[in-house]
Design a protein around this motif. Sequence first.
Motif, PDB file in Angstrom:
ATOM      1  N   ALA A 165      -3.774   8.861   7.217  1.00 17.78           N
ATOM      2  CA  ALA A 165      -2.814   7.995   6.525  1.00 17.78           C
ATOM      3  C   ALA A 165      -1.577   8.809   6.166  1.00 17.78           C
ATOM      4  CB  ALA A 165      -3.432   7.391   5.271  1.00 17.78           C
ATOM      5  N   VAL A 166      -0.419   8.246   6.429  1.00 14.83           N
ATOM      6  CA  VAL A 166       0.853   8.870   6.077  1.00 14.83           C
ATOM      7  C   VAL A 166       1.602   7.860   5.216  1.00 14.83           C
ATOM      8  CG1 VAL A 166       2.909  10.033   6.919  1.00 14.83           C
ATOM      9  CG2 VAL A 166       0.834  10.053   8.305  1.00 14.83           C
ATOM     10  N   LEU A 167       1.920   8.246   3.989  1.00 16.24           N
ATOM     11  CA  LEU A 167       2.512   7.314   3.033  1.00 16.24           C
ATOM     12  C   LEU A 167       3.946   7.686   2.708  1.00 16.24           C
ATOM     13  CD1 LEU A 167      -0.729   7.921   2.087  1.00 16.24           C
ATOM     14  CD2 LEU A 167      -0.180   5.898   0.759  1.00 16.24           C
ATOM     15  N   VAL A 168       4.746   6.676   2.486  1.00 19.53           N
ATOM     16  CA  VAL A 168       6.137   6.864   2.097  1.00 19.53           C
ATOM     17  C   VAL A 168       6.310   6.259   0.705  1.00 19.53           C
ATOM     18  CG1 VAL A 168       8.544   6.363   2.674  1.00 19.53           C
ATOM     19  CG2 VAL A 168       6.847   6.629   4.507  1.00 19.53           C
ATOM     20  N   ASN A 169       6.752   7.074  -0.228  1.00 22.96           N
ATOM     21  CA  ASN A 169       7.011   6.611  -1.600  1.00 22.96           C
ATOM     22  C   ASN A 169       5.813   5.895  -2.213  1.00 22.96           C
ATOM     23  OD1 ASN A 169       9.583   7.682  -1.459  1.00 22.96           O
ATOM     24  ND2 ASN A 169      10.526   5.755  -0.778  1.00 22.96           N
ATOM     25  N   ALA A 170       4.640   6.474  -2.007  1.00 22.65           N
ATOM     26  CA  ALA A 170       3.431   5.915  -2.608  1.00 22.65           C
ATOM     27  C   ALA A 170       2.433   7.050  -2.824  1.00 22.65           C
ATOM     28  CB  ALA A 170       2.819   4.831  -1.719  1.00 22.65           C
ATOM     29  N   SER A 171       1.577   6.871  -3.797  1.00 22.15           N
ATOM     30  CA  SER A 171       0.586   7.890  -4.149  1.00 22.15           C
ATOM     31  C   SER A 171      -0.487   7.994  -3.078  1.00 22.15           C
ATOM     32  CB  SER A 171      -0.049   7.518  -5.487  1.00 22.15           C
ATOM     33  OG  SER A 171      -1.191   8.305  -5.741  1.00 22.15           O
ATOM     34  N   ARG A 222      -3.424   8.287  -3.517  1.00 22.05           N
ATOM     35  CA  ARG A 222      -4.609   7.574  -4.006  1.00 22.05           C
ATOM     36  C   ARG A 222      -4.785   6.205  -3.345  1.00 22.05           C
ATOM     37  NH1 ARG A 222      -8.451   7.561  -5.710  1.00 22.05           N
ATOM     38  NH2 ARG A 222      -8.527   6.622  -7.770  1.00 22.05           N
ATOM     39  N   PHE A 223      -3.756   5.720  -2.633  1.00 20.54           N
ATOM     40  CA  PHE A 223      -3.884   4.404  -1.994  1.00 20.54           C
ATOM     41  C   PHE A 223      -4.723   4.421  -0.714  1.00 20.54           C
ATOM     42  CE2 PHE A 223      -0.166   3.428  -4.678  1.00 20.54           C
ATOM     43  CZ  PHE A 223      -0.605   2.239  -5.247  1.00 20.54           C
ATOM     44  N   VAL A 240       3.736  13.793  11.297  1.00 19.37           N
ATOM     45  CA  VAL A 240       2.545  14.199  10.551  1.00 19.37           C
ATOM     46  C   VAL A 240       1.349  13.429  11.097  1.00 19.37           C
ATOM     47  CG1 VAL A 240       1.409  14.143   8.308  1.00 19.37           C
ATOM     48  CG2 VAL A 240       3.777  14.921   8.500  1.00 19.37           C
ATOM     49  N   THR A 277       6.672  10.346   9.168  1.00 17.29           N
ATOM     50  CA  THR A 277       5.531   9.494   9.549  1.00 17.29           C
ATOM     51  C   THR A 277       5.186   9.661  11.031  1.00 17.29           C
ATOM     52  OG1 THR A 277       6.985   7.577   9.891  1.00 17.29           O
ATOM     53  CG2 THR A 277       5.912   7.755   7.751  1.00 17.29           C
ATOM     54  N   ALA A 278       6.169   9.992  11.858  1.00 16.83           N
ATOM     55  CA  ALA A 278       5.874  10.196  13.280  1.00 16.83           C
ATOM     56  C   ALA A 278       5.239  11.558  13.525  1.00 16.83           C
ATOM     57  CB  ALA A 278       7.154  10.055  14.103  1.00 16.83           C
ATOM     58  N   LYS A 319      10.619   8.626  -9.112  1.00 19.10           N
ATOM     59  CA  LYS A 319       9.488   8.162  -8.307  1.00 19.10           C
ATOM     60  C   LYS A 319       8.610   9.352  -7.918  1.00 19.10           C
ATOM     61  CE  LYS A 319      12.070   4.370  -6.070  1.00 19.10           C
ATOM     62  NZ  LYS A 319      12.723   3.962  -4.797  1.00 19.10           N
ATOM     63  N   ILE A 356       4.661   9.777  -8.682  1.00 21.02           N
ATOM     64  CA  ILE A 356       3.714   9.842  -7.554  1.00 21.02           C
ATOM     65  C   ILE A 356       2.897  11.132  -7.603  1.00 21.02           C
ATOM     66  CG2 ILE A 356       3.622  10.123  -5.036  1.00 21.02           C
ATOM     67  CD1 ILE A 356       5.892   7.956  -4.931  1.00 21.02           C
TER      68      ILE A 356
END
Lengths: 415, 415
Positions: A362-368, A370-371, A358, A355-356, A241, A245
């Motif tokens: 937008a803070v993303l988990v296991n996603a690019s 680019r979203f 940073v 996520t808390a 993954k 990513i």
Amino acid sequence: MSSHDVIAVAERARAASHGLALATRAQKDAALHAMADSLLAHEAEILAANAEDVDRAEAGGTSPNIVDRLRLTPERLAGMADGLRDVAGLPDPVGEVVRGSTLANGLELRQVRVPFGVVGMIYEARPNVTADAAGICLKSGNAVLLRGSSSARSSNAAIVAALRSAVEDAGLEPDVVQLVPGDSHDSVKALMRARGHVDVLIPRGGAGLIRSVVEESTVPVIETGVGNCHVYVDRAADLDKALAIVLNAKTHRTSVCNAAESLLVHADVAEAFVPRVVAALQDAGVTIHGDAAFQAHDGVLAATDEDYATEYLSLDISAAVVPDLDAAIAHIRRFSSQHTEAIVTEDLTASRRFTAAVDSAAVLVNASTRFTDGGEFGFGAEIGISTQKLHARGPMGLPEMTSTKYVVTGDGHVR
Amino acid sequence: MSSHDVIAVAERARAASHGLALATRAQKDAALHAMADSLLAHEAEILAANAEDVDRAEAGGTSPNIVDRLRLTPERLAGMADGLRDVAGLPDPVGEVVRGSTLANGLELRQVRVPFGVVGMIYEARPNVTADAAGICLKSGNAVLLRGSSSARSSNAAIVAALRSAVEDAGLEPDVVQLVPGDSHDSVKALMRARGHVDVLIPRGGAGLIRSVVEESTVPVIETGVGNCHVYVDRAADLDKALAIVLNAKTHRTSVCNAAESLLVHADVAEAFVPRVVAALQDAGVTIHGDAAFQAHDGVLAATDEDYATEYLSLDISAAVVPDLDAAIAHIRRFSSQHTEAIVTEDLTASRRFTAAVDSAAVLVNASTRFTDGGEFGFGAEIGISTQKLHARGPMGLPEMTSTKYVVTGDGHVR
């Protein structure tokens, strides 16, 4: 164009905005469809005007990349028209009741979305922004003052003429869409100093433009767009993954603010992951600016602090191995532009901590990365991506183009 | 105090804010109760420090009115402590999910409230603002830099010392509450130029202070407080309600931003209402600055445009008869500071037109302008009343002291 002229334009926008603020959704949607029709009906004039801009840019030695952004085609014009129709299909943010209650004394309290009033847009090359911004501002009940780049002046003038005639035909005041004329920086300066006449300024463009607006404007500004985005590959990452990513975030489209510019890898997975990611990035044509661990691989350049702070917008990425999650967070705090950061991990505690801690739009988990995009988030239209903390943060859709007011109804209530 | 010193203070606040942003509600509420206890435990020091400020002010010939605002008593100190306990009792805005959905591709999207980070407060005389602002900022997860007026410097220093020791005892970093030292305007200037180090500045005080911060600051500002508030008595008004509302709005408390400063009366009810309202206002000690219709009554002074634009903050009111509702709206558009306007009417169409067309932070129907207040609105705590359109408009409670971020969770999602 003097500051006096800009204020006169803004005051016409103000007067026109009063009617627009009270227009129904049906009236505004009819105007948006008329604007789309008008762009297509004036295709010949708009493309001819655009050809002037393109010729001037090419004669002036502008890079092919920038000329391409400037160029309109029948397909691109059709896309602009479709964009206006899409905005017509979105819910009207004006009048939405954000919060409401009846107070203990019987007063009825409602917090209602209302337009800002007069919005100023300062933007660079792409003439499609002219139609996009006009459509989003009209739907959200705002008059708009458009200050595009001088390189697109003929295109913008032709587009705005087509839009204004449609607005007028639809029964709204054409002065809700106006170009701020003048090629020099003076008109930008006048717009930035028009506090009280312009309610909010939104700069869209390169870091230099945005910085100068943010620093010089007395009109409230929504800062958009600079993205030094990070992908952090945690010790508990699924490395397949992670690879997908990182590649997507860096190479899917390089010139956009949500592209990844920096890669951080937890030391525990460096041995397994760094060789794979270096090979995959280099295969995709990416130049890596890395720390010592990355430099152990052929073709990796040495990264400086400046690299870690850079939004490349190109097939370049900075990279470093970090001893742990907190070191990744500290690195991001130091270098990030607080646009978008991603963690790749299967560890729930690590994802919660990241996520808390940073603090980015937008803070993303296991996603690019680019979203981070109004379209991807399902907003239907996007005026930009805010990287500031006041008012709106992240992708801005129609609701972000409004303010609110409190409407309080009583029956002779006094204190 | 140089700009370098202010940035050093801000950077200590930044470092401390990281921990505060992650503190639980229980930790923050414990700190707020400790702060309240500490104010009471340090009553002797705080009152002694305050006596120095009061003596200095009196020796310098400060008006009794201002000296009274500056003065602390055991009761006022107890009020400050109660205010901190009240904030402890309010819900924690941090972590509130403002919006959330699962996108078509399975990505989970949440928009979550987060602290701004570092908030700067610039305010005048009243030392109680020091404790109020510290409490509201702490509860909303923000470190605060407090720049009170030099006339309250001893009081503020004693209050902040008591608060910081309590914060530390409660296990949080004391640098989340800091005084910006320095008596000169230089430290205010440095704070206004600390973009990137301070996330938002909130000025509270007179119109001059607020204007200078708004115009000079490169840090995003939330403009508060100037209120040139209008009461419009419509042709369809219940004149008894109108009289009670005008009197309450003007005389209940004159020195506050939600007091009425201007009265407009529909021509159709002028004959019936103007004599009554003139008599009642004059009985209450109010000086009326009126147009020709009002000047027909003894003791009414002639109003100039400057009167109509003035926030008196005293027992003065400007007054005019208008030919119709739209003339009232036009007058308000010209002169209002867009804080609060009220219409008195029994006519639903008139009330709909007024509330839609008047673009102020609060628009009231058949209620006194004095209701525009965080306490009256049920917010429990108020940091000020915003008169700008970006971010927050009207009374600002704890949620208005936060930004948001998007947290997006996937499972290896790429575009």
